[in-house]
Design a protein around this motif. Structure first.
Motif, mmCIF file in Angstrom:
data_model
loop_
_atom_site.group_PDB
_atom_site.id
_atom_site.type_symbol
_atom_site.label_atom_id
_atom_site.label_comp_id
_atom_site.label_asym_id
_atom_site.label_seq_id
_atom_site.Cartn_x
_atom_site.Cartn_y
_atom_site.Cartn_z
ATOM 1 N N TYR A 50 -15.797 -2.208 32.066
ATOM 2 C CA TYR A 50 -16.507 -2.916 33.397
ATOM 3 C C TYR A 50 -17.722 -2.131 33.543
ATOM 4 O O TYR A 50 -18.221 -2.270 34.493
ATOM 5 C CB TYR A 50 -15.560 -3.424 34.283
ATOM 6 N N LEU A 56 -19.141 -4.143 42.013
ATOM 7 C CA LEU A 56 -18.107 -5.231 42.705
ATOM 8 C C LEU A 56 -16.899 -4.379 43.179
ATOM 9 O O LEU A 56 -16.183 -4.735 43.953
ATOM 10 C CB LEU A 56 -17.623 -6.306 41.445
ATOM 11 N N ALA A 306 -9.600 -6.213 41.629
ATOM 12 C CA ALA A 306 -11.042 -6.578 41.821
ATOM 13 C C ALA A 306 -11.489 -6.983 40.399
ATOM 14 O O ALA A 306 -12.113 -8.124 40.341
ATOM 15 C CB ALA A 306 -11.804 -5.414 42.536
ATOM 16 N N ASP A 309 -9.905 -10.306 39.502
ATOM 17 C CA ASP A 309 -10.378 -11.348 40.262
ATOM 18 C C ASP A 309 -11.751 -11.679 39.764
ATOM 19 O O ASP A 309 -12.411 -12.908 39.512
ATOM 20 C CB ASP A 309 -10.501 -10.977 41.616
ATOM 21 N N HIS A 310 -12.619 -10.886 39.507
ATOM 22 C CA HIS A 310 -14.058 -11.185 39.040
ATOM 23 C C HIS A 310 -14.095 -11.513 37.772
ATOM 24 O O HIS A 310 -14.996 -12.418 37.460
ATOM 25 C CB HIS A 310 -14.931 -9.878 39.497
ATOM 26 N N TYR A 311 -13.604 -10.861 36.876
ATOM 27 C CA TYR A 311 -13.989 -11.040 35.244
ATOM 28 C C TYR A 311 -12.588 -12.062 34.546
ATOM 29 O O TYR A 311 -12.890 -12.557 33.565
ATOM 30 C CB TYR A 311 -13.802 -9.696 34.550
#
Ligand code: PLP
Length: 435
Positions: A50, A56, A306, A309-311
């Motif tokens: 990431y 993020l 996180a 959740d984001h990716y």
């Protein structure tokens, strides 16, 4: 800075290939003390899928620290750990119909491998583990016994036991399905291969040279394991967390391994974190049997959640990795068609790819040339003959192209200076006896 030469051990490795002092990083970029910028196609050997300092997760982490969230928790229940487990279960395991228990091990990949091997041996009451040619599973003694590389094995100082080696997919040529050999030796009580507790395998061998097993081979391996009551352990430490395009690298093969090891990009932010996943009926540990002080890196739980959740809340990221992977594949095909006198070849899948430059000398010259031009890229394989493309998955299209352009120019320049490009060895031609 002389301090590294003065008191840091000779064991350093990446520092030798990239002899600069780095002090800042962002996304796919690294900066040294003199303000030079580098594109990072090494990505912490797969830890930075990431990118560096992903904004993020950074905000979430800073907030967690400011709120005096737990930093270290041994294996105690913490809010951060609970939230990670919930997210991992809801967004990764359940949508893939994977029913796994999560074991938190010490935070290195090798410790997750140790735990998996130990558990498998205890469950089955058998010592032997089948590992594959060119496999890499870490350098602590149990994992090292499953690792192929002689440089690492040579440093063990004790005999490495409890494993048997089998040929990986493609090791004996494209036309031979090596799982047939495994099936044969496991069926033959006189084969000399002790009945194993488990098979441990990477779906794409990273350190071993970007060797990608076919999905058929993986399915056949799964079948052989099931037939002989042997556990299948997928070591997804390098290939997992999206590197091949799906969260787990075995998803496209449609198999449901008994155990999976994960680490590297699991923590999301480059923070140490490792787990073993196994089917609930395999959870035969007694409390604390496999422990370790650093099994509760709560910062990593926060950033891991996180990241998921984001990716991984939908399939947009996965599609983007596959799209970029196709672009890399096309560029590599075009490079090997132009340079290397037909002796270079392209390898891998997803964003896990490489060019086989036949020998380590050539590949080393290419990566050195890249570094001079602002690209950090490493080699892998038994002779370091593979130039390994391992950029963060979040890389911009522009920087992906830029990095590939740098490699292409490096290959062009290096090849132009060579009198001839060596051919890849065909072992069977070399040893065949004419009658
Ligand atoms: C497939 C695989 N397994 C295990 C390991 C060992 O992980 P670590 O270096 O964190 O101990 C690695 C490291 O590169 C790996 O690629």
């Amino acid at each position: 800075m002389k301090i590294f030469d003065e008191i840091e051990s000779e064991v350093q490795s990446y520092a030798r290939a990239f002899p600069r002092v780095f002090n800042k990083a962002k996304g796919e970029l690294l900066f040294d003390n003199d303000g030079n910028e580098y594109l990072d196609f090494l990505a912490g050997a797969g830890t930075l899928n990431y990118g560096h300092n992903n904004p993020l997760f950074k905000e979430t982490l800073i907030q967690y620290i400011q709120d005096d969230g737990i930093t270290h928790g041994l294996d105690m229940h913490t809010k951060a750990k609970g939230e990670f487990l919930e997210t991992f279960n809801e967004k990764i395991l359940k949508p893939r119909n994977l029913d796994y228990v999560v074991q938190f091990t010490g935070p290195t990949g090798t410790n997750a491998v140790e735990a998996a091997l130990k558990l498998a041996r205890n469950i089955k009451g058998r010592e032997n583990i089948i590992a594959f040619t060119n496999g890499f599973h870490g350098v602590s003694l149990g994992a090292l016994a499953a690792t192929g590389n002689s440089h690492h094995r040579g440093a063990a100082g004790v005999s490495l036991s409890g494993t048997s080696r089998m040929p990986y997919d493609g090791y004996l040529g494209d036309d031979i399905d090596t799982t047939e050999y495994l099936e044969k030796v496991l069926s033959d009580s006189s084969s000399g291969i002790d009945k194993p507790a488990a098979v441990i395998v990477e779906t794409v061998q990273g350190e071993g040279g970007i060797n990608a097993a076919s999905f058929d081979w993986l399915r056949n391996l799964d079948k052989v394991c099931k037939k002989h009551d042997v556990l299948l352990i997928i070591d997804d430490i390098q290939a997992g967390c999206g590197r091949t395009g799906t969260y787990f690298s075995f998803e496209e093969a449609g198999i449901y391994p008994d155990m999976v090891t994960l680490s590297k990009s699991l923590g999301g932010y480059g923070l140490p974190f490792a787990v073993v996943l196994f089917k609930p009926e395999l959870d035969q540990w007694k409390p604390g049997e496999h422990n370790g002080t650093f099994r509760g890196n709560n910062f990593a739980f926060v950033t891991a959640k996180a990241a998921i959740d984001h990716y991984w809340s939908d399939d947009a990221f996965s599609k983007d990795i596959l799209r970029k992977g196709e672009y890399v594949a096309e560029r590599l095909e075009s490079i090997i068609a132009q340079y290397g006198e037909g002796n270079f070849s392209a390898k891998g899948r997803g964003m896990f790819r490489g060019i086989n430059c036949v020998n380590g000398d050539l590949a080393g010259k290419i990566t050195k040339n890249c570094f001079k031009n602002g690209l950090i890229i490493e080699t892998s394989g038994a002779d370091d003959q593979i130039v390994k493309f391992f950029c963060p998955l979040i890389i911009s299209d522009e920087n992906l192209k830029k990095g590939l352009d740098i490699v292409e120019s490096a290959i062009k320049e290096v090849c132009a200076k060579e009198d001839s490009i060596p051919e890849d060895t065909d072992y069977f031609d070399d040893v065949r006896v004419d009658h």
